[in-house]
Design a protein around this motif. Structure first.
Motif, short mmCIF file in Angstrom:
data_model
loop_
_atom_site.label_atom_id
_atom_site.label_comp_id
_atom_site.label_asym_id
_atom_site.label_seq_id
_atom_site.Cartn_x
_atom_site.Cartn_y
_atom_site.Cartn_z
N LEU A 290 15.26 17.10 40.73
CA LEU A 290 15.32 16.83 41.95
C LEU A 290 14.00 17.13 43.18
N ILE A 291 14.56 16.23 44.32
CA ILE A 291 13.32 16.07 45.30
C ILE A 291 14.39 16.17 46.41
N GLU A 292 13.55 17.54 46.47
CA GLU A 292 13.93 17.58 48.18
C GLU A 292 13.38 17.79 49.63
N LEU A 293 13.82 16.63 50.14
CA LEU A 293 12.61 16.01 51.51
C LEU A 293 13.57 16.46 52.53
N GLN A 294 11.89 17.01 52.98
CA GLN A 294 12.31 17.69 54.52
C GLN A 294 11.36 16.65 55.60
N LYS A 295 12.08 16.34 56.40
CA LYS A 295 11.03 15.54 57.82
C LYS A 295 11.39 15.49 59.03
N THR A 296 10.56 16.62 59.79
CA THR A 296 10.52 16.77 61.08
C THR A 296 9.64 15.96 61.74
N TRP A 297 9.43 16.01 63.06
CA TRP A 297 7.61 15.99 64.20
C TRP A 297 7.59 16.73 65.23
N LEU A 298 8.61 17.87 64.61
CA LEU A 298 8.07 19.00 65.96
C LEU A 298 7.90 20.14 65.11
N GLU A 299 7.21 20.96 65.99
CA GLU A 299 6.78 22.42 64.71
C GLU A 299 8.25 23.29 64.58
N THR A 300 8.69 23.72 63.34
CA THR A 300 9.43 24.09 62.68
C THR A 300 9.43 25.08 62.26
N GLU A 301 10.28 26.08 62.61
CA GLU A 301 10.64 27.72 61.82
C GLU A 301 10.51 27.57 59.71
N THR A 302 9.10 28.17 59.28
CA THR A 302 9.24 28.42 58.06
C THR A 302 10.76 28.08 57.69
N LEU A 303 11.59 29.68 58.54
CA LEU A 303 12.74 30.11 58.05
C LEU A 303 14.55 28.77 58.03
N ARG A 304 13.07 27.44 58.72
CA ARG A 304 14.97 26.59 58.66
C ARG A 304 14.47 25.83 56.89
N PHE A 305 13.54 25.87 57.02
CA PHE A 305 13.26 25.01 55.13
C PHE A 305 13.55 25.85 54.31
N ARG A 306 13.31 27.59 54.28
CA ARG A 306 14.24 28.18 53.76
C ARG A 306 15.58 28.28 53.22
N GLN A 307 16.25 27.95 54.35
CA GLN A 307 17.18 28.23 54.32
C GLN A 307 18.44 27.05 53.65
N TYR A 308 17.53 25.68 54.20
CA TYR A 308 17.89 23.98 52.96
C TYR A 308 17.76 24.97 51.80
N LEU A 309 16.22 25.66 51.41
CA LEU A 309 16.32 25.60 49.48
C LEU A 309 17.19 26.27 49.12
N ALA A 310 17.26 27.48 50.32
CA ALA A 310 18.54 28.44 49.37
C ALA A 310 19.69 27.26 49.48
N VAL A 311 20.22 26.78 50.18
CA VAL A 311 21.46 26.01 50.07
C VAL A 311 21.25 25.22 48.74
N GLN A 312 20.64 24.88 48.81
CA GLN A 312 20.25 23.81 46.89
C GLN A 312 20.19 24.63 46.46
N TYR A 313 19.68 25.66 46.14
CA TYR A 313 19.27 26.86 45.67
C TYR A 313 20.82 27.02 44.29
N ASN A 314 21.75 27.09 45.77
CA ASN A 314 22.83 27.54 45.54
C ASN A 314 24.30 27.03 45.11
N ASN A 315 23.30 25.38 45.09
CA ASN A 315 24.81 24.11 44.76
C ASN A 315 24.46 24.31 43.20
N LYS A 316 26.33 24.27 42.75
CA LYS A 316 26.24 23.91 41.74
C LYS A 316 25.73 22.91 41.67
N GLU A 317 25.42 21.59 41.55
CA GLU A 317 25.18 20.27 41.15
C GLU A 317 23.41 19.86 40.66
#
Length: 319
Positions: free
Chosen positions: A76-103
């Motif tokens: 599984l490749i989780e690709l995240q793109k942003t062009w402004l400085e981003t808090e790492t928390l936003r990336f971690r929150q997305y990863l958490a969603v994917q870890y919880n995804n049964k698919e």
């Protein structure tokens, strides 16, 4: 020959580009440094340009890669793109969603283990003191003594709980084409923005001569530039970011005014404190003088005349 293509840093263009399976395999193969045999864009993507938040485009791919031993592996490749400085928390929150995804669990293990995951970050800004445009953060397994434990096959339990990361710092590309990956990533190089329109990049087609995969990518980006719907969505992104910039500018101006007002108040408070200290000093000097004259036998009335102070004040000090 110079050609003009749509800027893939825009979410609309990037999505259009990565929906092409051939391009997805080309880019992901270069990033992973492995041959991607097959790739499928997962059914969810996560753009948030419509919200009053920082832009981040997220999309997942299920990719079958060819290992060095000739075996095939689904990841599984989780690709995240942003062009402004981003808090790492936003990336971690997305990863958490994917870890919880049964698919994202391995079907052959009946949900017992998860698919190996690689997180890819395409950043429009730099992180830390890293000078390389592409950084690989890979996990390894060690024993208590710190010795790496080598295995013929990765353990599915460990792979379910860890993930590798690939970080691309787009500002550091700046014309670098030292390897295959940098050549592909050069279409993200913002130093090649067309001066009159940041939605477009100005590329030298000769640099990509005799490269069928790059020609296909450039053709796709040219197609995006000519697509009215994509151009409208690019305009919407610009309007969104302009609104954010205007808001941030207003906030910065208000913050500046508040800081200036606070500085003036602090300066006034300092003056008042100084005046208060001076008054206390004068009050102490006056008391000392009154007590000294009184001790010398001078009456309150005479002390008042001598010091040019009301007699009641003298009596108050002496009481």
């Amino acid at each position: 020959m110079l050609i003009y293509v749509a800027n893939p840093l825009y979410d609309a263009v990037f999505k259009y580009m990565m929906e092409d399976e051939r391009i997805a395999k080309t880019l992901l193969s270069a990033l992973l440094q492995k041959t991607v045999i097959a790739v499928e864009m997962r059914r969810h993507e996560y753009p948030n340009i419509s919200r009053d938040a920082i832009s981040m485009f997220r999309v997942d791919f299920a990719a079958t890669v060819l290992e060095d031993d000739g075996s095939k592996k689904l990841i599984l490749i989780e690709l995240q793109k942003t062009w402004l400085e981003t808090e790492t928390l936003r990336f971690r929150q997305y990863l958490a969603v994917q870890y919880n995804n049964k698919e994202n669990m391995r079907k052959e293990t009946k949900g017992k283990f998860a698919l190996p995951t690689v997180a890819v970050y395409l950043l429009g800004h730099c992180v830390g003191e890293f000078k390389d445009p592409v950084i690989y953060a890979k996990h390894k397994v060690y024993d208590y003594e710190g010795n790496e434990i080598l295995q013929e096959k990765p353990d599915p339990f460990v792979e379910s709980l860890q993930h590798d990361s690939i970080i691309v710092q787009i500002p550091l590309l700046k014309g670098r084409v030292n390897n295959r990956l940098e050549k592909i990533l050069s279409v993200f190089d913002q130093s090649q923005i067309y001066p009159d329109d940041q939605r477009m990049l100005e590329l030298d087609e000769n640099k990509y001569a005799d490269d069928a995969e790059m020609a296909h990518i450039l053709h796709r980006l040219q197609s995006a530039a000519a697509n009215p719907d994509i151009r409208n969505r690019m305009n919407a992104e610009d309007e969104f970011f302009q609104a954010l910039e205007d808001r941030d500018t207003t906030i910065m101006k208000k913050d500046k005014i508040i800081k200036e007002q606070n500085a003036k108040m602090e300066e006034q408070n300092a003056v008042l404190e100084e005046q208060k200290a001076r008054m206390e000093e004068q009050k102490a000097s006056l008391r000392a003088a009154v007590l000294a004259l009184s001790k010398s036998g001078m009456a309150a009335e005479m002390i008042a005349k001598t010091l040019h102070i009301e007699e009641e004040k003298i009596k108050e000090i002496l009481s």
